[in-house]
Design a protein around this motif. Sequence first.
Motif, PDB file in Angstrom:
ATOM      1  N   MET A  96       0.828  -1.209   0.000  1.00 20.21           N
ATOM      2  CA  MET A  96       0.000   0.000   0.000  1.00 20.21           C
ATOM      3  C   MET A  96       0.860   1.256   0.000  1.00 20.21           C
ATOM      4  O   MET A  96       0.548   2.237  -0.689  1.00 20.21           O
ATOM      5  CB  MET A  96      -0.937  -0.006   1.199  1.00 20.21           C
ATOM      6  N   ILE A  97       1.949   1.245   0.728  1.00 17.62           N
ATOM      7  CA  ILE A  97       2.850   2.397   0.755  1.00 17.62           C
ATOM      8  C   ILE A  97       3.523   2.571  -0.611  1.00 17.62           C
ATOM      9  O   ILE A  97       3.730   3.695  -1.070  1.00 17.62           O
ATOM     10  CB  ILE A  97       3.869   2.255   1.900  1.00 17.62           C
ATOM     11  N   SER A  98       3.814   1.482  -1.275  1.00 20.07           N
ATOM     12  CA  SER A  98       4.365   1.569  -2.633  1.00 20.07           C
ATOM     13  C   SER A  98       3.355   2.205  -3.584  1.00 20.07           C
ATOM     14  O   SER A  98       3.720   3.009  -4.448  1.00 20.07           O
ATOM     15  CB  SER A  98       4.750   0.186  -3.143  1.00 20.07           C
ATOM     16  N   ALA A  99       2.077   1.851  -3.430  1.00 24.14           N
ATOM     17  CA  ALA A  99       1.032   2.456  -4.263  1.00 24.14           C
ATOM     18  C   ALA A  99       0.921   3.957  -3.989  1.00 24.14           C
ATOM     19  O   ALA A  99       0.756   4.761  -4.918  1.00 24.14           O
ATOM     20  CB  ALA A  99      -0.308   1.769  -4.011  1.00 24.14           C
ATOM     21  N   VAL A 100       1.037   4.328  -2.733  1.00 27.99           N
ATOM     22  CA  VAL A 100       0.987   5.755  -2.369  1.00 27.99           C
ATOM     23  C   VAL A 100       2.164   6.504  -3.002  1.00 27.99           C
ATOM     24  O   VAL A 100       1.992   7.589  -3.568  1.00 27.99           O
ATOM     25  CB  VAL A 100       0.982   5.914  -0.827  1.00 27.99           C
ATOM     26  N   ALA A 101       3.354   5.923  -2.933  1.00 27.52           N
ATOM     27  CA  ALA A 101       4.535   6.564  -3.525  1.00 27.52           C
ATOM     28  C   ALA A 101       4.376   6.719  -5.035  1.00 27.52           C
ATOM     29  O   ALA A 101       4.754   7.745  -5.609  1.00 27.52           O
ATOM     30  CB  ALA A 101       5.788   5.756  -3.205  1.00 27.52           C
ATOM     31  N   SER A 102       3.795   5.714  -5.675  1.00 25.52           N
ATOM     32  CA  SER A 102       3.578   5.781  -7.117  1.00 25.52           C
ATOM     33  C   SER A 102       2.600   6.896  -7.478  1.00 25.52           C
ATOM     34  O   SER A 102       2.833   7.667  -8.413  1.00 25.52           O
ATOM     35  CB  SER A 102       3.059   4.436  -7.625  1.00 25.52           C
ATOM     36  N   MET A 103       1.508   6.999  -6.725  1.00 25.87           N
ATOM     37  CA  MET A 103       0.521   8.043  -7.012  1.00 25.87           C
ATOM     38  C   MET A 103       1.071   9.436  -6.738  1.00 25.87           C
ATOM     39  O   MET A 103       0.827  10.371  -7.494  1.00 25.87           O
ATOM     40  CB  MET A 103      -0.747   7.814  -6.190  1.00 25.87           C
ATOM     41  N   LEU A 104       1.827   9.569  -5.663  1.00 24.90           N
ATOM     42  CA  LEU A 104       2.344  10.900  -5.326  1.00 24.90           C
ATOM     43  C   LEU A 104       3.483  11.335  -6.242  1.00 24.90           C
ATOM     44  O   LEU A 104       3.725  12.533  -6.396  1.00 24.90           O
ATOM     45  CB  LEU A 104       2.777  10.939  -3.859  1.00 24.90           C
ATOM     46  N   SER A 105       4.163  10.391  -6.885  1.00 20.58           N
ATOM     47  CA  SER A 105       5.223  10.778  -7.821  1.00 20.58           C
ATOM     48  C   SER A 105       4.643  11.537  -9.009  1.00 20.58           C
ATOM     49  O   SER A 105       5.298  12.425  -9.560  1.00 20.58           O
ATOM     50  CB  SER A 105       6.014   9.561  -8.293  1.00 20.58           C
ATOM     51  N   VAL A 106       3.411  11.226  -9.391  1.00 20.38           N
ATOM     52  CA  VAL A 106       2.752  11.948 -10.473  1.00 20.38           C
ATOM     53  C   VAL A 106       2.488  13.391 -10.057  1.00 20.38           C
ATOM     54  O   VAL A 106       2.698  14.334 -10.837  1.00 20.38           O
ATOM     55  CB  VAL A 106       1.437  11.247 -10.870  1.00 20.38           C
TER      56      VAL A 106
END
Length: 151
Positions: A96-106
């Motif tokens: 879930m934290i990886s998904a958050v990092a991916s979304m916030l990189s955008v």
Amino acid sequence: MTRLPPVEPGDTAADELEQAVAEARAHRSRVDAVEGQLHVPNHIPSSERFAHVFFSLLLLMYASHGLIHDDLYIPGKWAPGVHLHGVPMWVMCGAMISAVASMLSVVVDHYDTRANEISYRRVAIGTQLLGWLLFFGAFALDGWVYQLATR
């Protein structure tokens, strides 16, 4: 809107670049001159940025709730769902934290005007890959722990 006079044949490349930057700024575009090249940074619509931040916060809150209660429920579409506890839950929270990092990189890429979009794309792809590996790893680990517990 004012139009600049056309570039004369005797003008230098620096003059052409300066005119291109001035014209782009006249259209209210964010532009930079990077290593002699005109660079227009990514523009992510505000609705997409809002959605990425909103769902990132929801996912963080859901993961935090699971960690606090040592019970992370993953709903199923055709099945009742899975409750993760212990190590598999921690692995799923990592996903879930990886998904958050991916979304916030955008979102961060939108505000960064430097010419490094490829770096943000690599971060997004890397965190997505890591997230999927952790996601499936959590289920595999949960099945393995369940098998050990039933012996």
